[in-house]
Design a protein around this motif. Structure first.
Motif, PDB file in Angstrom:
ATOM      1  N   THR A  31      56.360  60.321 -32.277  1.00 45.05           N
ATOM      2  CA  THR A  31      57.321  61.220 -32.925  1.00 45.05           C
ATOM      3  C   THR A  31      56.658  62.159 -33.927  1.00 45.05           C
ATOM      4  O   THR A  31      57.323  63.028 -34.493  1.00 45.05           O
ATOM      5  N   ALA A  32      55.364  61.984 -34.162  1.00 43.64           N
ATOM      6  CA  ALA A  32      54.671  62.816 -35.145  1.00 43.64           C
ATOM      7  C   ALA A  32      54.567  64.261 -34.651  1.00 43.64           C
ATOM      8  O   ALA A  32      54.321  64.516 -33.471  1.00 43.64           O
ATOM      9  N   PHE A  33      54.752  65.188 -35.576  1.00 39.75           N
ATOM     10  CA  PHE A  33      54.562  66.606 -35.267  1.00 39.75           C
ATOM     11  C   PHE A  33      53.089  66.945 -35.454  1.00 39.75           C
ATOM     12  O   PHE A  33      52.500  66.632 -36.492  1.00 39.75           O
ATOM     13  N   ARG A  34      52.478  67.565 -34.455  1.00 42.21           N
ATOM     14  CA  ARG A  34      51.056  67.897 -34.517  1.00 42.21           C
ATOM     15  C   ARG A  34      50.883  69.407 -34.590  1.00 42.21           C
ATOM     16  O   ARG A  34      51.441  70.149 -33.785  1.00 42.21           O
ATOM     17  N   GLU A  35      50.088  69.837 -35.552  1.00 39.69           N
ATOM     18  CA  GLU A  35      49.852  71.266 -35.757  1.00 39.69           C
ATOM     19  C   GLU A  35      48.354  71.507 -35.905  1.00 39.69           C
ATOM     20  O   GLU A  35      47.688  70.854 -36.716  1.00 39.69           O
ATOM     21  N   TYR A  42      43.498  68.894 -37.016  1.00 42.92           N
ATOM     22  CA  TYR A  42      44.944  68.944 -36.799  1.00 42.92           C
ATOM     23  C   TYR A  42      45.665  68.267 -37.963  1.00 42.92           C
ATOM     24  O   TYR A  42      45.129  67.353 -38.598  1.00 42.92           O
ATOM     25  N   ALA A  43      46.873  68.736 -38.209  1.00 40.41           N
ATOM     26  CA  ALA A  43      47.750  68.084 -39.184  1.00 40.41           C
ATOM     27  C   ALA A  43      48.809  67.306 -38.414  1.00 40.41           C
ATOM     28  O   ALA A  43      49.426  67.832 -37.484  1.00 40.41           O
ATOM     29  N   TYR A  44      49.008  66.062 -38.799  1.00 40.52           N
ATOM     30  CA  TYR A  44      50.019  65.197 -38.189  1.00 40.52           C
ATOM     31  C   TYR A  44      51.075  64.895 -39.251  1.00 40.52           C
ATOM     32  O   TYR A  44      50.747  64.439 -40.356  1.00 40.52           O
ATOM     33  N   VAL A  45      52.325  65.159 -38.904  1.00 47.00           N
ATOM     34  CA  VAL A  45      53.417  64.984 -39.865  1.00 47.00           C
ATOM     35  C   VAL A  45      54.420  63.993 -39.303  1.00 47.00           C
ATOM     36  O   VAL A  45      54.937  64.166 -38.194  1.00 47.00           O
ATOM     37  N   ASP A  46      54.695  62.948 -40.082  1.00 51.12           N
ATOM     38  CA  ASP A  46      55.678  61.951 -39.665  1.00 51.12           C
ATOM     39  C   ASP A  46      56.155  61.181 -40.892  1.00 51.12           C
ATOM     40  O   ASP A  46      55.368  60.905 -41.807  1.00 51.12           O
ATOM     41  N   THR A  55      39.790  65.554 -35.464  1.00 53.96           N
ATOM     42  CA  THR A  55      39.881  64.725 -34.260  1.00 53.96           C
ATOM     43  C   THR A  55      38.528  64.567 -33.560  1.00 53.96           C
ATOM     44  O   THR A  55      38.401  63.741 -32.659  1.00 53.96           O
ATOM     45  N   HIS A  56      37.534  65.339 -33.976  1.00 53.77           N
ATOM     46  CA  HIS A  56      36.196  65.197 -33.392  1.00 53.77           C
ATOM     47  C   HIS A  56      35.438  64.033 -34.046  1.00 53.77           C
ATOM     48  O   HIS A  56      34.805  63.215 -33.365  1.00 53.77           O
ATOM     49  N   THR A  57      35.522  63.959 -35.375  1.00 57.42           N
ATOM     50  CA  THR A  57      34.819  62.896 -36.101  1.00 57.42           C
ATOM     51  C   THR A  57      35.738  61.725 -36.448  1.00 57.42           C
ATOM     52  O   THR A  57      35.268  60.710 -36.965  1.00 57.42           O
ATOM     53  N   CYS A  58      37.044  61.894 -36.192  1.00 60.90           N
ATOM     54  CA  CYS A  58      38.056  60.867 -36.521  1.00 60.90           C
ATOM     55  C   CYS A  58      38.144  60.622 -38.026  1.00 60.90           C
ATOM     56  O   CYS A  58      38.487  59.516 -38.469  1.00 60.90           O
ATOM     57  N   ALA A  59      37.830  61.647 -38.809  1.00 62.21           N
ATOM     58  CA  ALA A  59      37.878  61.517 -40.267  1.00 62.21           C
ATOM     59  C   ALA A  59      39.196  62.066 -40.803  1.00 62.21           C
ATOM     60  O   ALA A  59      39.635  63.152 -40.413  1.00 62.21           O
ATOM     61  N   VAL A  60      39.813  61.301 -41.684  1.00 57.72           N
ATOM     62  CA  VAL A  60      41.024  61.766 -42.368  1.00 57.72           C
ATOM     63  C   VAL A  60      40.573  62.644 -43.529  1.00 57.72           C
ATOM     64  O   VAL A  60      39.898  62.176 -44.453  1.00 57.72           O
ATOM     65  N   LEU A  61      40.939  63.908 -43.483  1.00 58.43           N
ATOM     66  CA  LEU A  61      40.466  64.859 -44.484  1.00 58.43           C
ATOM     67  C   LEU A  61      41.403  64.970 -45.682  1.00 58.43           C
ATOM     68  O   LEU A  61      40.963  65.232 -46.801  1.00 58.43           O
TER      69      LEU A  61
END
Length: 228
Positions: A31-35, A42-46, A55-61
């Motif tokens: 259900t997360a909105f991806r932008e 990418y920004a994930y909103v939920d 999404t390349h390094t899997c790091a939360v910025l």
């Protein structure tokens, strides 16, 4: 795909009461909105939280509240309100959702207290959430809440037309007159032409115009027409 984050991001997320597992849940939520922000970022909103992820390094910025006015019914949160969300371990989205079922009370400085899951102090003319506290904390300027009919709709919380607003003003004991321009005037005395007055534009039937009129009458005369 397992996420990682820096100590800085972790500290900020912890301030919001979130763990890396919480962000992982947002990242994988259907259900997360991806932008897309840029490149692989990418920004994930939920659930009222916005997580920016490489999404390349899997790091939360970055982890923050979702403060997009479109997601908050055009409400804006003050820094105090954001801090209050942190202390109450809630989100601005949850606060706005709580207003729908809350009981509105008039408050000082043209504000309204929405009392439900929380006490939400709102400045409606500015579309601003000023502060959020546990339910029952704030003090209303009127002990009688705005009445509600079935379905949760406030009775008198907002007039639906200029005609209804003027009728409520008359019930409150104000005199009403029409100026040559077609605008209406509401007089604080019971006699037209005497004392203070508030001008109601002929085009005030839209929600914003009616709200401004109600707030101006309340500020000038100390009477909240939403209670009538």
């Amino acid at each position: 795909m397992h996420l990682t984050w820096t100590s800085y991001t972790e500290e900020y997320a912890t301030d919001l009461g979130l763990t890396l597992d919480d962000i992982q849940t947002i990242f994988t939520s259907p259900t997360a909105f991806r932008e897309r922000v840029s490149g692989p970022i990418y920004a994930y909103v939920d659930q009222g939280i916005r997580a920016t992820i490489d999404t390349h390094t899997c790091a939360v910025l970055r982890v923050e509240y979702d403060l997009d006015p479109d997601a908050l019914d055009d409400w804006y949160f003050t820094p105090q309100a954001i801090d209050d969300c942190k202390h109450l371990k809630t989100t601005p989205t949850a606060v706005v959702d709580s207003i729908d079922d809350a009981q509105p009370y008039p408050a000082a400085r043209m504000c309204t207290i929405y009392r439900g899951a929380y006490d939400v102090l709102a400045n409606e003319p500015k579309n601003q959430i000023v502060s959020i506290k546990p339910a029952g904390t704030f003090t209303s300027t009127d002990q009688q809440s705005i009445r509600r009919i079935s379905g949760g709709t406030p009775t008198g919380s907002m007039p639906t037309s200029t005609t209804e607003l003027l009728n409520r003003a008359r019930r409150a004991g104000f005199a009403v007159s029409v100026a040559g321009s077609g605008h209406h005037k509401i007089w604080g005395s019971s006699t037209s032409g005497q004392g203070l007055s508030v001008t109601i534009p002929a085009t005030a039937s839209d929600h914003r115009g009616l709200l401004n009129a109600v707030m101006q009458i309340r500020s000038t005369f100390g009477v909240d027409l939403r209670l009538l």
